[in-house]
Design an enzyme around this catalytic site. Structure first.
Site, short mmCIF file in Angstrom:
data_model
loop_
_atom_site.label_atom_id
_atom_site.label_comp_id
_atom_site.label_asym_id
_atom_site.label_seq_id
_atom_site.Cartn_x
_atom_site.Cartn_y
_atom_site.Cartn_z
CG ASP A 13 -24.27 74.34 -61.10
OD1 ASP A 13 -23.05 74.08 -61.03
OD2 ASP A 13 -24.96 74.64 -60.12
CE LYS A 16 -19.08 76.48 -65.36
NZ LYS A 16 -20.48 76.52 -64.89
N GLY A 40 -18.24 72.65 -59.40
CA GLY A 40 -18.48 71.21 -59.48
C GLY A 40 -18.81 70.92 -60.93
CG HIS A 41 -16.76 72.26 -63.79
ND1 HIS A 41 -15.80 73.00 -64.42
CD2 HIS A 41 -17.56 73.15 -63.14
CE1 HIS A 41 -16.01 74.28 -64.15
NE2 HIS A 41 -17.05 74.40 -63.37
CD GLN A 223 -17.14 79.67 -59.54
OE1 GLN A 223 -16.19 80.35 -59.86
NE2 GLN A 223 -17.02 78.43 -59.11
P1 GDP Z 1 -21.01 72.75 -64.68
O1 GDP Z 1 -20.73 73.22 -63.30
O2 GDP Z 1 -21.30 73.88 -65.61
O3 GDP Z 1 -19.94 71.84 -65.21
O4 GDP Z 1 -22.36 71.90 -64.59
P2 GDP Z 1 -22.71 70.80 -63.45
O5 GDP Z 1 -21.90 69.60 -63.67
O6 GDP Z 1 -22.68 71.42 -62.11
O7 GDP Z 1 -24.25 70.55 -63.78
C1 GDP Z 1 -24.70 70.14 -65.01
C2 GDP Z 1 -25.44 68.81 -64.84
O8 GDP Z 1 -26.19 68.54 -66.01
C3 GDP Z 1 -24.52 67.63 -64.68
O9 GDP Z 1 -25.15 66.68 -63.86
C4 GDP Z 1 -24.35 67.10 -66.09
O10 GDP Z 1 -24.04 65.71 -66.14
C5 GDP Z 1 -25.73 67.33 -66.64
N1 GDP Z 1 -25.82 67.62 -68.06
C6 GDP Z 1 -24.96 68.27 -68.89
N2 GDP Z 1 -25.50 68.41 -70.12
C7 GDP Z 1 -26.72 67.84 -70.08
C8 GDP Z 1 -27.78 67.70 -71.02
O11 GDP Z 1 -27.71 68.16 -72.16
N3 GDP Z 1 -28.91 67.06 -70.60
C9 GDP Z 1 -29.04 66.56 -69.34
N4 GDP Z 1 -30.17 65.96 -69.00
N5 GDP Z 1 -28.06 66.68 -68.42
C10 GDP Z 1 -26.93 67.34 -68.78
P1 IMO Z 2 -19.80 75.76 -61.27
O1 IMO Z 2 -18.40 76.04 -61.76
C1 IMO Z 2 -23.33 77.27 -59.20
C2 IMO Z 2 -22.67 80.14 -55.95
C3 IMO Z 2 -22.98 79.70 -54.55
C4 IMO Z 2 -23.37 81.03 -53.92
C5 IMO Z 2 -22.40 82.00 -54.57
C6 IMO Z 2 -21.14 82.30 -53.76
O2 IMO Z 2 -20.03 74.36 -60.86
O3 IMO Z 2 -20.82 76.31 -62.21
P2 IMO Z 2 -18.94 80.92 -53.20
O4 IMO Z 2 -18.74 79.58 -52.58
O5 IMO Z 2 -18.33 81.09 -54.53
O6 IMO Z 2 -18.50 82.03 -52.26
O7 IMO Z 2 -20.54 81.09 -53.35
O8 IMO Z 2 -22.03 81.41 -55.81
N1 IMO Z 2 -21.72 79.27 -56.68
C7 IMO Z 2 -22.08 78.45 -57.67
N2 IMO Z 2 -23.30 78.15 -58.17
N3 IMO Z 2 -22.22 76.73 -59.75
C8 IMO Z 2 -20.99 77.03 -59.28
O9 IMO Z 2 -19.88 76.60 -59.87
C9 IMO Z 2 -20.89 77.90 -58.16
N4 IMO Z 2 -19.85 78.37 -57.45
C10 IMO Z 2 -20.38 79.22 -56.56
O10 IMO Z 2 -24.05 78.77 -54.53
O11 IMO Z 2 -24.66 81.38 -54.32
MG MG Z 3 -21.40 72.91 -61.34
#
Ligand code: GDP
Ligand code: IMO
Ligand code: MG
Length: 419
Positions: A13, A16, A40-41, A223
């Site tokens: 998270d 990415k 979840g991107h 991840q």
């Molecule tokens: P990912 O799994 O690495 O793609 O990240 P996620 O989407 O799960 O979580 C990142 C969250 O931060 C999302 O809600 C993005 O929209 C948000 N986000 C990304 N870059 C920034 C930033 O620079 N500032 C803020 N406030 N939010 C951001």
């Molecule tokens: P993105 O790509 C954050 C965490 C889960 C749990 C552990 C194992 O959005 O960054 P799993 O379902 O893979 O067997 O869970 O890994 N986890 C993540 N945490 N971002 C993710 O993906 C994750 N994918 C798995 O919360 O702790």
């Molecule tokens: Mg994510």
């Protein structure tokens, strides 16, 4: 041409999805190499907020090819839903995606096994996303998977039946329920039929040919490095290699093809699910960061745990990945604090899982000044004061330059740092 890799250096998270979307115009192909719908991107484009789970984050760019590589575990049901959602936004994803025939399938029974395994672990649960990731990779490495290419073969139905029967016994032995399968299996079959609309082929051949012909590839990690199956805080990890090496095995490209390894990290730290988190905050500051950063899981909606930036863990991730440049995310969330902390060092055992909440003996933090400056995307000199000091501190201690600073979820809220 070469493959550049973008991956998360923390516990997932890091942002990415946003960065892959920002970088996509520079590449012709965007390829996912591991993980599955546990990812979840999030992409925020104008007023639209979209979360991708299986589909690579280059999908909103016309003319780009998005590859789902052999290292991915694919849930056809989630995939179909995602394609339908994209279609509702006016994106016809079918011509933009190629799926590896060697990617393993996540069956509905894998999700039920995940659920039953977690329930059985009680307090010791991993906190999995319950998307069937662990059980699907267990079958892959146990040489028992159905793979995407198998949906095209005449004995698919028979093989599916045999595996489901075997899984049903496993679920029952774990004390889980199988009742839902009467609806889940037909839905799975329909989704497999839907998957046949896509190009299904040996994507390793497609990618290597494209590279030979001078096309560029961006490999998108899922991840984070600290959730890696080998080097993360085992067993509180995911079931794949999330590191740069995973891009080679998960796409079928040799290490000699890799050029840049872009490591992205939040200016602080978060973790969702169980497991050690050395710099975790349990106070009002932690709550404030979580609120400002909207720290809720993009896949499960669970609140993310929040802490200060962990420099020791960041250095470890950079070492494992061979990171060539850093991108620092979510600096806007840290704006307005009088002072900030960075966790510099702590006993090795803490990262291996032996740190209990509250026991912070031997933890060495540095305190830095906060900042209030707002950033201007066209003016690198707008990085000044406390933010500049924070950035320099990280660069000096990690020894890798920060090339991009992200200060909001939108594409435009990214500031490229000049050399
Ligand atoms: P990912 O799994 O690495 O793609 O990240 P996620 O989407 O799960 O979580 C990142 C969250 O931060 C999302 O809600 C993005 O929209 C948000 N986000 C990304 N870059 C920034 C930033 O620079 N500032 C803020 N406030 N939010 C951001
Ligand atoms: P993105 O790509 C954050 C965490 C889960 C749990 C552990 C194992 O959005 O960054 P799993 O379902 O893979 O067997 O869970 O890994 N986890 C993540 N945490 N971002 C993710 O993906 C994750 N994918 C798995 O919360 O702790
Ligand atoms: Mg994510």
């Amino acid at each position: 041409m070469a493959v550049d890799i973008i991956l998360g250096l923390q516990w997932g998270d890091e942002g990415k999805g946003k960065i892959v979307d920002v970088l996509s115009p520079r590449y012709e192909i965007i390829a996912r190499f591991q993980g599955g719908p546990n990812a979840g991107h999030t992409l925020e484009i104008g007023d639209t907020k979209h979360v991708l789970h299986q589909v690579p984050s280059g999908i909103f760019h016309e003319e780009k090819t998005n590859v789902i590589g052999n290292g991915v575990v694919l849930d056809p049901v989630v995939f179909k839903k995602e394609i339908d959602d994209l279609s509702a936004l006016g994106v016809d994803a079918v011509p933009r995606i190629i799926v590896s025939n060697k990617a393993s399938l996540i069956l509905p029974t894998h999700k039920l096994i995940d659920k039953a395994q977690e329930a059985k672990k009680g307090d010791k649960k991993i906190g999995s996303t319950l998307r069937g990731i662990g059980p699907a990779y267990q079958d892959k490495y146990g040489r028992a998977s159905l793979r995407v290419g198998d949906i095209l073969s005449s004995d698919f139905e028979e093989r599916l039946k045999t595996i489901v029967q075997h899984h049903e016994v496993v679920i029952k032995n774990l004390g889980g329920e199988t009742g839902e399968l009467s609806t889940l299996i037909p839905e799975f079959r329909e989704s497999c039929d839907f998957l046949k609309r896509f190009r299904i082929e040996p994507t390793e051949l497609f990618l290597n040919k494209a590279l030979d012909e001078g096309r560029s590839v961006l490999a998108e990690g899922a991840q984070g490095s600290l959730l890696d199956i080998d080097f993360g805080s085992y067993p509180f990890v995911t079931s794949s290699n999330t590191l740069s090496s995973g891009a080679c095995s998960g796409l079928g490209v040799s290490p000699r093809r890799i050029s840049s390894v872009i490591g992205i990290f939040k200016a602080y730290a978060t973790r969702v699910g169980s497991g050690p988190f050395p710099s975790e905050l349990f106070d009002e500051t932690g709550k404030k960061i979580a609120e400002k950063g909207h720290e809720f899981g993009a896949t499960t909606g669970r609140p993310r745990r929040v802490g200060w930036l962990d420099l020791k863990a960041l250095k470890y991730s950079c070492m494992l990945n061979g990171v060539t440049e850093l991108f620092m995310m979510k600096v806007d969330v840290l704006e307005g604090f009088d002072s900030l902390h960075i966790l510099k060092n702590y006993p090795d055992a803490a990262l291996d899982g032996n740190a209990v909440a509250g026991n912070r003996e031997g933890f060495d933090y540095v305190e830095l000044e906060g900042w209030n400056e707002s950033l201007n995307p066209t003016d690198p000199t707008s990085i000044s004061g406390g933010l500049e000091a924070y950035k320099s501190y990280i660069e000096t201690h990690v020894g890798i330059p920060i090339k991009l600073i992200s200060y909001g979820p939108q594409r435009t809220e990214s500031l490229w740092v000049e050399d």
